[in-house]
Design an enzyme around this catalytic site. Structure first.
Site, PDB file in Angstrom:
ATOM      1  N   HIS B 278       0.811  -1.235   0.000  1.00 40.87           N
ATOM      2  CA  HIS B 278       0.000   0.000   0.000  1.00 40.87           C
ATOM      3  C   HIS B 278       0.836   1.273   0.000  1.00 40.87           C
ATOM      4  O   HIS B 278       1.869   1.377   0.646  1.00 40.87           O
ATOM      5  CB  HIS B 278      -1.039   0.001   1.125  1.00 40.87           C
ATOM      6  N   ASP B 290       6.104   1.137   6.590  1.00 45.06           N
ATOM      7  CA  ASP B 290       4.677   0.820   6.503  1.00 45.06           C
ATOM      8  C   ASP B 290       4.015   1.854   5.600  1.00 45.06           C
ATOM      9  O   ASP B 290       3.508   2.844   6.065  1.00 45.06           O
ATOM     10  CB  ASP B 290       4.055   0.818   7.901  1.00 45.06           C
ATOM     11  N   GLU B 324      -5.110   1.815   2.923  1.00 44.21           N
ATOM     12  CA  GLU B 324      -5.065   0.568   3.688  1.00 44.21           C
ATOM     13  C   GLU B 324      -5.281   0.816   5.163  1.00 44.21           C
ATOM     14  O   GLU B 324      -5.802  -0.033   5.881  1.00 44.21           O
ATOM     15  CB  GLU B 324      -3.707  -0.121   3.473  1.00 44.21           C
ATOM     16  N   HIS B 431       3.505   2.858  12.756  1.00 46.27           N
ATOM     17  CA  HIS B 431       2.465   3.865  13.022  1.00 46.27           C
ATOM     18  C   HIS B 431       2.959   5.045  13.854  1.00 46.27           C
ATOM     19  O   HIS B 431       2.181   5.643  14.592  1.00 46.27           O
ATOM     20  CB  HIS B 431       1.251   3.233  13.715  1.00 46.27           C
TER      21      HIS B 431
END
Lengths: 479, 479
Positions: B278, B290, B324, B431
């Protein structure tokens, strides 16, 4: 090679001098103090835990710093120290407000920054400008006058990781002098890569310097990954524009304070071994390793001595200094806690036989330096017998500067000792929000307390004249 | 034990099947692809470097996400992929505003927090309340109705570090369900210890869930040291009051997009091996691990195949998904990129022979799982001969869920494979603002590309029916 030479000196040290007629020898007591600390029986961890938990950040001149000082004084009284009192002094405090930064071109991106201590606010709407990158402070200093008009100077130099902290000394000039050098050339603001050794999205603050009573432009530290990002964008051929915002402010009539506590000497109470560390901290972390652990190490070491069956012959004095971290707009421009101590105790200083400071985190002590007069003394030999088993080597040179807080005391003629801590990781979290209790390693902390307790006891119960001339080095044996 | 068993299976694998008459065998080509990647000759690092540097954070529905998609499509065309296009879809975006938190009693202290994704703003003046600590989400669920009226619920559970990410699955329910559970009991806000494995002053955001179209109370993640601090203050017997502030907002008419690019199969172009990752990221870091590296790994692996002298027999399709990370207020409540792909390509799905996703950072691949039908196949044996030298073991069970983005495709009946990455350190920066390029290890990245290129080549140039029934396990030999 250094290690081998130092260790090879061991066998020539004299055997312990016994004083069995008077109970255990000073060396035996030093060993007992060391091993008690290593056994985890000191108050050090509880001290730093409660200090940092109850009061959080303790910026110079703040309510938190004052409340922490009051708590410390109360605790020192409860522990049985004497002459416990607080000595207040005035200063200009600096208060971080809200702050933010963004890349605004070529594509909007947030930046993580921290205003440097003493840095003025930006205009209320923030300020924007093109970034001009200088690899080092020297490159900025080489830029022509007016070459930065309306722009933002960025010094991108990387701090070098070293065990002894030399990398910090080399890097910190950019933080101290950068804002003024940028302003001289017309810059509207100054940013630098954080003076630190980590690569996390956490910037390192720290004081910058006043020039003629003011810091001339707003100044910020970028976290290392943010500095990388700006450099990479520029390397892609992009002109990078950033926006900076800060509501920092000054409190001209603030107060800070030193906390003083003694173990009164039994034979020569006027002779003082001074132990220093600082209670203030930067404002984003909780000052766990800078310098909560320093205050914990010296207090816990002194407390172990206080709990011995008899007090030392000389006085042991703990001073928890205020306002170590910040520069000031007026002379002497910083170290106001250290200077206040000298001002208030000038008459006692001739009796101060030795001074040391713990302000380099909580990693292990690996080296000890003594005043030149004591380097070849029986005191030094005894001390090394006690400390070498816990990994402490003798320094080759005499101690010079023991730290910011005791600096004015040392400058006034008091001999210094240094218990060097391993600083390899200290600058990963130094002056950041990440300076928190979880970074404190209990085993390392206890090794520090062990070394301090042993050294301070041997100095305070002995009769060494640390002020004397250096003893001559015997001619080296041919081999 | 598992490792020993897996490795002991090696000697029974058949020798490479030679196809010398037609040039190098598929296995020889797979080995060449693997070694080219390991030699650092893929585009992976440059891809993730430029993506994260140019566009920074790429939150779902943002301009940065869209610009990154346009850049990626342009780059894929330049690299020679075919059928390169962007497929847009609507969603509700969430925008972090300004946010802050403080302990206001017993002593004022700053807290480092991040609003959870989809969390509503606080009132303009912020909100304040006493903190009620729950060790786990289950403890919060056991609290009686109205027991939290006017207060702030804090779930303090710690995530467990595991290699396979199981610790995340166990911890993340508190983030997903916590705000609604707190609100049901009258709480004015919800905070949790960050779902992460680090101990830095950096909080971990992540989406929380809508309930009946809204997230019922403002919700924040505390960094681990901040969570520790609140717990320690409470353990000292203090009632802890905190203040929370957020100006988060929603954009109901935003758009996100998937980027699609093919290497057209020479024999069976309608048969597709789908590779997913993603392009969107959380909004504070630059989405390097990420999922910048995921997009780099699959694109670089496909590009190595595209550069071979002949294309594979089946089509290789790269899909860089949008959106995502975020939950949505309406059905299907999330994975809008993955659902959009299925909606747009329903007619092609029967020809999708295999799908996989790279979305677990950049650490080494250590295990491969295949559809049940292929576990005992010659394909599997060949694949393991190619991958075991780079540290990849066979999984004992068939692949099930390959990830959020290809999830809807797999749910539609397309067989999945999984290349498991070592997640031991993934949740240190997952995150967070600290998900930046400096966290990418090039050697690990290249091992990922090597494994992907080899697997995808063998699947795309072969004729395995991954949809078939599981082959029976031969009876275990007595021993």
């Amino acid at each position: 090679m250094l290690v081998v030479l130092a260790l090879s000196a061991l066998p020539v040290l004299a055997a312990p001098a016994a004083r069995r007629d008077k109970g255990p020898s000073d060396e035996e007591i030093a060993v007992e103090l060391r091993d008690t600390a290593l056994g985890g029986e000191s108050i050090a961890y509880d001290w730093v835990s409660e200090l940092t938990t109850r009061f959080g950040p303790r910026p110079a001149g703040s309510d938190n710093e004052r409340q922490a000082a009051e708590w410390a004084a109360e605790r020192l009284k409860t522990l049985g120290f004497t002459n416990v009192h607080i000595e207040s002094f005035p200063l200009t405090a600096w208060v971080r407000g809200t702050e933010s930064a963004q890349i605004i071109a070529p594509v909007a991106q947030p930046l993580v920054v921290a205003a440097l201590g003493e840095s003025p606010p930006t205009p209320a709407g923030g300020l924007e400008g093109e970034v001009v990158i200088f690899p080092t402070l020297e490159d900025l200093k080489a830029a022509p006058p007016a070459s930065l008009t309306g722009r933002i100077a960025f010094v991108a130099a990387r701090m070098v990781r070293t065990q002894d902290g030399a990398g910090y000394g080399a890097a910190v000039a950019a933080r101290s002098e950068g804002p003024a050098e940028a302003a001289k050339r017309g810059a509207i603001a100054f940013v630098l890569r954080s003076v630190g050794t980590d690569s996390t999205r956490i910037p390192h603050t720290g004081t910058t310097l006043y020039v003629d009573g003011r810091v001339p432009v707003p100044a910020f530290a970028l976290s290392a990954p943010d500095a990388d990002q700006v450099e990479r964008l520029a390397a892609l051929g992009e002109k990078v524009r950033i926006r900076l915002f800060s509501t920092a402010s000054y409190v001209p009539n603030a107060h800070s304070q030193n906390v003083i506590a003694d173990i009164r000497g039994s034979a020569h109470p006027e002779e003082v071994v001074l132990l220093g560390a600082h209670l203030d901290s930067w404002d984003q972390g909780t000052g766990a390793i800078d310098d909560g652990t320093g205050t914990a190490i010296i207090t816990a070491a002194a407390q172990l001595i206080r709990e011995l069956p008899r007090p030392p012959r000389r006085t042991v004095r703990v001073v928890l200094f205020g306002s170590e971290e910040v520069a000031q707009p007026a002379a002497p421009y910083g170290a106001f806690g250290g200077h206040s101590y000298v001002d208030n105790h000038k008459a006692e200083l001739p009796g101060h036989i030795l001074a040391g400071e713990s302000d380099f985190g909580t990693d292990r002590i690996y080296r000890v330096a003594l005043p030149a007069a004591a380097m070849k003394s029986d005191f030094a030999k005894t001390l090394l017998r006690v400390l070498q088993p816990i990994g402490v080597l003798p320094a080759r040179e005499a101690a010079r500067n023991s730290g910011t807080d005791v600096g004015p005391t040392v400058d006034a003629g008091v001999p210094a000792f240094e218990l060097y801590q391993d600083g390899s990781h200290y600058f990963d979290v130094h002056h950041t929000p990440d300076d928190t209790l979880d970074k404190v390693d209990r085993e390392q902390l206890e090794q520090n307390v062990a070394a301090w307790a042993a050294l301070v006891w041997l100095a305070a119960d002995g009769d060494v004249d640390f002020r004397g001339p250096a003893q001559p080095t015997p001619p080296a044996a041919a081999h």
